[in-house]
Design a protein around this motif. Sequence first.
Motif, short mmCIF file in Angstrom:
data_model
loop_
_atom_site.label_atom_id
_atom_site.label_comp_id
_atom_site.label_asym_id
_atom_site.label_seq_id
_atom_site.Cartn_x
_atom_site.Cartn_y
_atom_site.Cartn_z
N PHE A 204 0.86 -1.18 0.00
CA PHE A 204 0.00 0.00 0.00
C PHE A 204 0.90 1.24 0.00
O PHE A 204 1.87 1.30 0.75
CB PHE A 204 -0.90 0.04 1.24
N ARG A 205 0.56 2.21 -0.83
CA ARG A 205 1.31 3.47 -0.83
C ARG A 205 0.94 4.29 0.39
O ARG A 205 -0.24 4.52 0.66
CB ARG A 205 1.03 4.25 -2.11
N LEU A 206 1.94 4.75 1.13
CA LEU A 206 1.68 5.48 2.36
C LEU A 206 0.96 6.80 2.10
O LEU A 206 0.20 7.26 2.95
CB LEU A 206 2.99 5.74 3.11
N ASP A 207 1.20 7.43 0.95
CA ASP A 207 0.56 8.70 0.68
C ASP A 207 -0.93 8.55 0.36
O ASP A 207 -1.65 9.54 0.26
CB ASP A 207 1.26 9.45 -0.45
N ARG A 208 -1.40 7.29 0.20
CA ARG A 208 -2.82 7.06 -0.06
C ARG A 208 -3.56 6.55 1.18
O ARG A 208 -4.77 6.35 1.13
CB ARG A 208 -2.97 6.05 -1.20
N ILE A 209 -2.84 6.32 2.26
CA ILE A 209 -3.45 5.81 3.49
C ILE A 209 -3.98 6.98 4.32
O ILE A 209 -3.27 7.94 4.59
CB ILE A 209 -2.42 4.99 4.29
N ARG A 210 -5.23 6.87 4.73
CA ARG A 210 -5.86 7.91 5.58
C ARG A 210 -6.52 7.24 6.78
O ARG A 210 -6.89 6.07 6.75
CB ARG A 210 -6.92 8.68 4.79
N ASN A 211 -6.69 8.04 7.83
CA ASN A 211 -7.45 7.62 9.02
C ASN A 211 -6.92 6.30 9.60
O ASN A 211 -7.67 5.40 9.95
CB ASN A 211 -8.94 7.48 8.67
N LEU A 212 -5.61 6.20 9.71
CA LEU A 212 -4.97 4.98 10.20
C LEU A 212 -5.05 4.89 11.72
O LEU A 212 -4.84 5.88 12.42
CB LEU A 212 -3.52 4.94 9.74
N THR A 213 -5.36 3.70 12.22
CA THR A 213 -5.38 3.45 13.66
C THR A 213 -4.68 2.12 13.96
O THR A 213 -4.69 1.21 13.12
CB THR A 213 -6.82 3.38 14.21
N VAL A 214 -4.08 2.05 15.13
CA VAL A 214 -3.46 0.81 15.60
C VAL A 214 -4.50 0.05 16.40
O VAL A 214 -5.11 0.60 17.32
CB VAL A 214 -2.23 1.10 16.47
N THR A 215 -4.72 -1.22 16.05
CA THR A 215 -5.72 -2.03 16.75
C THR A 215 -5.06 -2.82 17.89
O THR A 215 -3.84 -2.80 18.06
CB THR A 215 -6.40 -3.02 15.78
N GLY A 216 -5.88 -3.55 18.61
CA GLY A 216 -5.35 -4.40 19.68
C GLY A 216 -5.08 -5.82 19.22
O GLY A 216 -4.63 -6.66 20.00
N ASP A 217 -5.35 -6.10 17.93
CA ASP A 217 -5.19 -7.46 17.42
C ASP A 217 -3.73 -7.74 17.04
O ASP A 217 -3.08 -6.91 16.41
CB ASP A 217 -6.06 -7.66 16.17
N PRO A 218 -3.21 -8.91 17.41
CA PRO A 218 -1.83 -9.26 17.04
C PRO A 218 -1.70 -9.49 15.54
O PRO A 218 -2.65 -9.91 14.87
CB PRO A 218 -1.57 -10.55 17.82
N VAL A 219 -0.52 -9.21 14.99
CA VAL A 219 -0.29 -9.37 13.55
C VAL A 219 -0.24 -10.84 13.17
O VAL A 219 0.07 -11.71 13.99
CB VAL A 219 1.03 -8.71 13.12
N LYS A 220 -0.58 -11.11 11.93
CA LYS A 220 -0.34 -12.43 11.35
C LYS A 220 1.15 -12.55 11.12
O LYS A 220 1.77 -11.61 10.60
CB LYS A 220 -1.10 -12.56 10.03
N PRO A 221 1.78 -13.65 11.51
CA PRO A 221 3.25 -13.76 11.33
C PRO A 221 3.66 -13.53 9.87
O PRO A 221 2.96 -13.97 8.95
CB PRO A 221 3.54 -15.19 11.78
N ALA A 222 4.77 -12.84 9.68
CA ALA A 222 5.29 -12.61 8.33
C ALA A 222 5.75 -13.95 7.74
O ALA A 222 6.06 -14.89 8.49
CB ALA A 222 6.44 -11.63 8.37
N PRO A 223 5.78 -14.07 6.43
CA PRO A 223 6.28 -15.31 5.81
C PRO A 223 7.66 -15.68 6.33
O PRO A 223 8.48 -14.80 6.61
CB PRO A 223 6.32 -14.97 4.32
N GLU A 224 7.91 -16.94 6.48
CA GLU A 224 9.19 -17.41 7.02
C GLU A 224 10.34 -16.89 6.18
O GLU A 224 10.33 -16.97 4.95
CB GLU A 224 9.21 -18.94 7.04
N GLY A 225 11.35 -16.32 6.85
CA GLY A 225 12.53 -15.82 6.16
C GLY A 225 12.34 -14.48 5.49
O GLY A 225 13.20 -14.04 4.72
N PHE A 226 11.22 -13.80 5.78
CA PHE A 226 10.94 -12.51 5.14
C PHE A 226 11.99 -11.48 5.50
O PHE A 226 12.25 -11.21 6.66
CB PHE A 226 9.56 -12.01 5.55
N GLN A 227 12.62 -10.89 4.46
CA GLN A 227 13.57 -9.80 4.61
C GLN A 227 13.09 -8.65 3.72
O GLN A 227 13.04 -8.80 2.50
CB GLN A 227 14.98 -10.22 4.21
N PRO A 228 12.70 -7.52 4.29
CA PRO A 228 12.07 -6.44 3.51
C PRO A 228 12.85 -6.01 2.28
O PRO A 228 12.30 -5.91 1.19
CB PRO A 228 11.95 -5.29 4.52
#
Length: 322
Positions: A204-228
């Motif tokens: 997702f492009r950050l300049d298109r994201i609006r009204n962002l909030t942090v939830t209390g739900d834990p993240v889904k684990p990233a794919p194994e071996g994920f390196q950005p």
Amino acid sequence: MLTEKANILCILDILKEYSDQDHILSVSDILKKLQAIYGVDVDRRTIYRNIDALIEFGYDISKYSENKEGYFLREREFETSEIHMLCDAVISADCISKTLGRALIRKLQNLGSRHQTKAFSHLETVKTEKHAPNPQLFYNIDLLDEAMSLGRKVEFDYYIYDLDLKQKSKREKKYSVSPYSMYWSMGRYYLISGLDQYDNLTHFRLDRIRNLTVTGDPVKPAPEGFQPYEYAAKAPFMFGGEVENYTICCDRAILQDVIDRFGDKIFIAGSDEDTFTAVVKATTGGMRLWAIHYMETCRVLTPQWLVDDVKKAIKKGTARYK
């Protein structure tokens, strides 16, 4: 009214802003600037004592005893060329508004002396806008950093342009994603994330994201071996999908482009005077777009699904011009 304890900070600021190896300040120069800028009157011994204290604290200041002229701040956190490069990066970042961009450039220029940054002071006026900026951009970055640190999902609206050239939310329901990393690519800032209903990573492009909030739900684990950075290097144009190997035959004229896109660890399987064959690793969506973009100078050899897909795209594109 500044107290005597502030003298050392005033002297440091003067050395940062007005001194460098080509602009050495004498004690008289420092005394005059203390009076003109801060309204502070001190004696020469105060200058000597505070500069010695700054040196003892770790600042690399050249003294009269070394250069026989005066004092200057010898080493800074950033070289002039590094500041210039960072300013150019801000200018080329379409997602940063003109107002925020110019403010950022001024802050970057303050990292060097006014003499060092004078040569590129005009950059502040170069920053322009191609479209309406997102005023929430930097706030979103802070929230995403927080969410990734806490391992929490985020929710947001995703804005796109309609045919009336107005921005609107892409859908009524907010996106709920697991944020993994932010990555800069081709002048855009992206969020690399995961949706619960898909195995592949999403962007997702950050300049298109609006009204962002942090939830209390834990993240889904990233794919194994994920390196950005490794992942993003394999996602041309930041299009996702499964990462696969592709064999391509390209004109030698685009060898540098291939290396720029896929890195210098690609495998060159063969070559002649005019072409070379290489094996590269990329995401399915990104590679499809890249192959179509370079279809005049590159041919996909394998896998067959991409060969067929590119043929269909060429046929469809040709039909539009009949």
